[in-house]
Design a protein around this motif. Structure first.
Motif, PDB file in Angstrom:
ATOM      1  N   ALA A 195      33.655 -23.349   4.109  1.00 23.91           N
ATOM      2  CA  ALA A 195      33.708 -24.891   4.448  1.00 23.91           C
ATOM      3  C   ALA A 195      33.961 -24.938   5.819  1.00 23.91           C
ATOM      4  O   ALA A 195      33.517 -25.755   6.785  1.00 23.91           O
ATOM      5  CB  ALA A 195      34.741 -25.558   3.588  1.00 23.91           C
ATOM      6  N   GLU A 238      30.386 -32.386   5.788  1.00 19.83           N
ATOM      7  CA  GLU A 238      30.917 -32.624   4.079  1.00 19.83           C
ATOM      8  C   GLU A 238      29.543 -32.739   3.254  1.00 19.83           C
ATOM      9  O   GLU A 238      29.946 -31.903   2.026  1.00 19.83           O
ATOM     10  CB  GLU A 238      31.618 -33.796   4.285  1.00 19.83           C
ATOM     11  N   GLU A 246      29.037 -29.640   0.424  1.00 17.99           N
ATOM     12  CA  GLU A 246      28.871 -29.692  -1.056  1.00 17.99           C
ATOM     13  C   GLU A 246      27.620 -29.411  -1.464  1.00 17.99           C
ATOM     14  O   GLU A 246      27.591 -28.698  -2.708  1.00 17.99           O
ATOM     15  CB  GLU A 246      28.768 -31.755  -1.221  1.00 17.99           C
ATOM     16  N   GLU A 251      27.927 -25.360  -2.070  1.00 20.26           N
ATOM     17  CA  GLU A 251      29.117 -25.040  -3.074  1.00 20.26           C
ATOM     18  C   GLU A 251      28.718 -23.973  -3.872  1.00 20.26           C
ATOM     19  O   GLU A 251      29.275 -23.059  -4.392  1.00 20.26           O
ATOM     20  CB  GLU A 251      29.553 -26.268  -3.790  1.00 20.26           C
TER      21      GLU A 251
END
Ligand code: TRP
Length: 335
Positions: free
Chosen positions: A212, A277, A281, A284
């Motif tokens: 991240a 962000e 996501e 992920e």
């Protein structure tokens, strides 16, 4: 055999996969599984052709790439996932096809000269590298594939494959192979984080399995609309790379983002922060696939590849036997 048409595609395991691979190939592969009998191959011999001076990374790149294929939904229960060098029939058919392919046909393939230029610093004036598209033809024809999802840059290789098919049929008076059609990935053009062509050598790619924090760092460094100096200047999302990423990776929110950008209610820093962000996501599953203790081990991946190779070989051996029969290298089939 099933009634569905066959689809084959491959990737060269030369490094880690990034967002470009996701939108350019993997999403498409995933969808194709529902309509075709798919064969997805890690083309390690093709990788070796440019990396043979330092081949150590290829083996790990195969595992790493296949992990990403699985993470994005390529399903070994639906598709055959295998490594090229585990199916030696590729080399055998390549030998036969290279015998009947006129030298001029491969010398004039435009990707050949391009790659020689692009991969400078490597000694690529090898016999094998010239034969690159013939090996690719063998990959496709062994599975009698009807469709081959590829990017635009690969079209000359598909054209050469079709020419080889026609020559093979006319030489040996047979109709063994469908003429494979390219399935052009409607790859929305994704530029690198610096706005240049996406390329590992420019270091402008965002890896699917990056952390991240790394993704935030990439997003921070992205170029935005150069004419927007102050936040109060209206933005031009159509010329802003960050806004293009929004459109591709969060289409449902992109219209609002673009509008806020135009009307100066959204600054570039915020735009990049929020994009990060979104990308975190979205990627992920690729990190989760590597997380201890649930991620697959190399042994598990190897077992999966071996099972895939076994399935691939059944088809490949049958095709190769047919090829040898029509040429006369093998005795005709007995009824
Ligand atoms: N040459 C392809 C590429 O660089 C990879 C590849 C190897 C391939 N064999 C293939 C693609 C067969 C489609 C079909 O992208």
């Amino acid at each position: 055999m099933s009634e569905r048409k066959r689809c084959l595609s491959g990737m060269r395991p030369t490094g880690k996969l990034h967002l470009g691979h996701l939108v350019g190939a993997l999403k498409n592969w995933k969808a194709l599984q529902e309509r075709y009998d798919c064969y997805f191959m890690a083309a390690d011999w093709h990788a070796l052709m440019s990396e043979y001076e330092h081949p150590q990374a290829i083996r790990d790149a195969v595992y790493d790439n296949v992990l990403d294929w699985l993470a994005c939904g390529i399903d070994p229960a639906k598709s055959v996932i295998f490594r090229q060098s585990d199916v030696p029939e590729h080399a055998e058919l390549y030998t036969i096809l290279s015998i009947l392919t006129p030298l001029g046909w491969v010398e004039r393939v435009p990707t050949y000269k391009e790659q020689l230029r692009e991969l400078e610093g490597r000694e690529l004036a090898t016999h094998g590298f010239l034969g690159y598209p013939i090996l690719q033809a063998a990959d496709i024809l062994l599975y009698q594939a009807h469709v081959v999802p590829v990017g635009e840059d690969q079209l000359p290789h598909l054209e050469l494959t079709r020419e080889i098919v026609r020559r093979f049929h006319s030489l040996y008076h047979c109709e063994l192979f469908p003429e494979p059609q390219p399935l052009l990935t409607e790859a929305p053009r994704l530029l690198g984080t610096d706005g240049r062509k996406m390329s590992k050598s420019y270091r402008n790619t965002i890896g699917l399995a990056e952390s991240a924090d790394e993704i935030r760092r990439h997003a921070q460094a992205m170029f935005t609309d150069p004419t927007r100096i102050k936040m109060t200047d209206p933005g031009h999302p159509e010329t802003c790379n960050v806004c293009h990423y929004w459109k591709l990776f969060a289409p449902a929110r992109a219209a609002a983002v673009w509008e806020e950008c135009r009307t100066s209610t959204r600054g570039c820093a915020q735009n990049k922060r929020e994009l990060a962000e979104v990308l975190i996501e979205l990627t992920e599953p690729f990190r989760a696939a590597r997380a201890e203790p649930r991620g697959r081990t190399q042994q598990e991946l190897e077992a999966l590849l071996q099972a895939g190779a076994e399935r691939a070989r059944q088809v490949a051996q049958r095709t190769l036997m047919d090829v040898k029969r029509v040429i006369g290298l093998a005795a005709p089939a007995t009824a």
